[in-house]
Write an enzyme that holds these catalytic residues in place. Structure first.
Site, PDB file in Angstrom:
ATOM      1  N   TYR A   1       0.777  -1.238   0.000  1.00 42.38           N
ATOM      2  CA  TYR A   1       0.000   0.000   0.000  1.00 42.38           C
ATOM      3  C   TYR A   1       0.812   1.293   0.000  1.00 42.38           C
ATOM      4  O   TYR A   1       0.255   2.368  -0.190  1.00 42.38           O
ATOM      5  CB  TYR A   1      -0.979  -0.016   1.182  1.00 42.38           C
ATOM      6  CG  TYR A   1      -2.032  -1.081   1.000  1.00 42.38           C
ATOM      7  CD1 TYR A   1      -3.125  -0.872   0.162  1.00 42.38           C
ATOM      8  CD2 TYR A   1      -1.910  -2.323   1.612  1.00 42.38           C
ATOM      9  CE1 TYR A   1      -4.073  -1.857  -0.039  1.00 42.38           C
ATOM     10  CE2 TYR A   1      -2.866  -3.312   1.428  1.00 42.38           C
ATOM     11  CZ  TYR A   1      -3.935  -3.077   0.598  1.00 42.38           C
ATOM     12  OH  TYR A   1      -4.878  -4.059   0.389  1.00 42.38           O
TER      13      TYR A   1
ATOM     14  N   PHE B   1     -10.263  -3.809  11.299  1.00 45.14           N
ATOM     15  CA  PHE B   1     -11.492  -3.662  10.534  1.00 45.14           C
ATOM     16  C   PHE B   1     -11.321  -4.198   9.133  1.00 45.14           C
ATOM     17  O   PHE B   1     -12.121  -3.987   8.273  1.00 45.14           O
ATOM     18  CB  PHE B   1     -11.959  -2.204  10.511  1.00 45.14           C
ATOM     19  CG  PHE B   1     -10.922  -1.210  10.051  1.00 45.14           C
ATOM     20  CD1 PHE B   1     -10.741  -0.972   8.709  1.00 45.14           C
ATOM     21  CD2 PHE B   1     -10.131  -0.531  10.954  1.00 45.14           C
ATOM     22  CE1 PHE B   1      -9.786  -0.057   8.270  1.00 45.14           C
ATOM     23  CE2 PHE B   1      -9.195   0.396  10.534  1.00 45.14           C
ATOM     24  CZ  PHE B   1      -9.009   0.632   9.196  1.00 45.14           C
TER      25      PHE B   1
END
Length: 413
Positions: free
Chosen positions: A120, A413
């Site tokens: 990322y 999450f």
């Protein structure tokens, strides 16, 4: 690529599960909890004919930033590409679509937890928080408590069923969320998802147990902390050697926190406590009698991406007066490219475009690492990732960006 429609959720989620090596959930309750928190309108799937071959989603969170303010943030999640469709630019296309969407939603920050950190950075995400884990040898380590911990102001610990404890746990969390950067304001449904305890996730340990710390008597008693944990039994020729596996432990004051840790360290038939996610400045490190036998480790946690540099930097406060011009590189979100003047202090800040000479040069990835106060610009400069163009600007920014408490992401999450 198209926005996820609710009837397609099972196939979409199945693609994600396969990409992560198998079933992510095994019970109807857990599957429905995942479904309930999915924001379909903020999720996309890539389809090859009738087959879903890639997934990405985003949750809506409020992110606490230094100073106690909250910014609306997109929690990037459920990102996968089928192994049959690699190296076709699908991930890049989803990241492009997603960041454009986040900007259109008026959110200045995107967040994620990375299964593979190397992926990322090229999309502008930098390590924004770290987490501490520990394996504490409680056969040789004890926990100190404040002198008045067992006095008139003592807290009382009680076992409580998870369903009965949910409201108290959320109340403690809500009172803490604005006190530490990186913590999340959550939409309804998360309080249920985070307490689901499927047997296949226990790895030989007991069901999740809950102890509440309460102060006061009767109807006037107040919940001031809690511990969620499992016990993994173990035996050796010399006797019991179980491990207390801590899921979460939290309290509103030092006495309650120390009392909970002492409890966890003294559970019968155990000789160790394992915990995997605490702030790097967590107080437990100063409660243990022998920190070396606590086997502390630190790793990356939350990744932060500034989607709108000006709005994001203006949303937090700064520990010391700051007036610096950043030269920002951001090829993936070119609207952030160029010079930004940040001025601010402990009361507030502004960040606007400017034609003035730059003081510091860096990429948006480094701004993400600095944003919550975890990483010093000086440290990034030592790695060659921040360049000082005006003498003194690096020290000024480093003092200003620091957070008095370490930023921390309380759950994934």
């Amino acid at each position: 690529m198209r926005v996820l429609e609710a009837p397609d959720w099972d196939r979409w989620f199945g693609t994600l599960e396969r990409a992560f090596g198998g079933a992510l959930v095994n019970s109807v309750e857990e599957r429905e909890a995942w479904r309930s928190v999915t924001e379909c309108e903020r999720s996309v799937g890539v389809w090859d004919g009738d087959e879903c071959v890639a997934t990405a989603g985003a949750y809506t969170f409020g992110l606490t930033v230094p100073g106690g303010g909250v910014v609306s943030a997109a929690g990037v999640t459920m990102v996968s590409v089928a192994a049959t469709h690699r190296r076709r630019g699908i991930l890049t296309s989803m990241m492009r679509r997603q960041l454009d969407d986040v900007r259109s939603w008026g959110q200045s920050v995107a967040l994620l937890t990375a299964s593979e950190p190397a992926i990322y950075g090229r999309f502008g995400y930098g390590v924004g928080t770290r987490q501490l884990s520990a394996e504490i040898d409680t056969s040789r380590v004890s926990f100190r408590v404040p002198a008045d911990a067992d006095g008139a102001d003592a807290v009382r610990l009680r076992y409580v069923a998870l369903d009965d404890a949910r409201e108290s746990i959320e109340s403690v969390y809500a009172r803490q969320v604005h006190g530490r950067p990186g913590m999340l304001e959550r939409r309804p449904g998360w309080e249920r998802k985070l307490l689901i305890d499927p047997p296949e996730r226990r790895e030989g340990a007991t069901a999740l147990q809950c102890v509440l710390a309460r102060r006061g008597e009767g109807d006037d008693a107040e919940t001031v902390g809690y511990a969620l944990y499992r016990v993994k039994p173990g035996w050796e020729p010399a006797g019991p050697k179980g491990t207390v596996v801590v899921d979460r432990v939290s309290a509103l004051d030092p006495v309650a926190y120390a009392t909970l840790w002492r409890f966890l360290g003294e559970i019968d038939l155990t000789s160790g406590v394992s915990v995997s996610n605490l702030p790097v400045d967590d107080a437990f490190q100063f409660l243990v009698s022998d920190v070396r036998r606590s086997n502390i480790r630190v790793r990356d946690s939350l990744y932060v991406r500034l989607v709108e540099v000006g709005a994001a930097l203006a949303a937090r406060t700064y520990q010391a007066p700051v007036d610096v011009v950043f030269e920002v590189e951001d090829a993936f979100c070119p609207w952030n490219e160029g010079r930004w003047r940040l001025t601010g202090d402990i009361k507030g800040a502004s960040c606007e475009r400017t034609a003035d000479a730059a003081d510091l040069s860096l990429s948006v990835r480094e701004l993400g690492s600095m944003y919550l106060g975890d990483t010093s610009p000086v440290a990034l400069a030592a790695a060659g990732l921040v360049r000082e163009l005006r003498p003194g600007a690096l020290a000024e920014a480093s003092v200003a960006f620091v957070s008095p408490v370490a930023p921390w992401l309380p759950h994934g999450f």
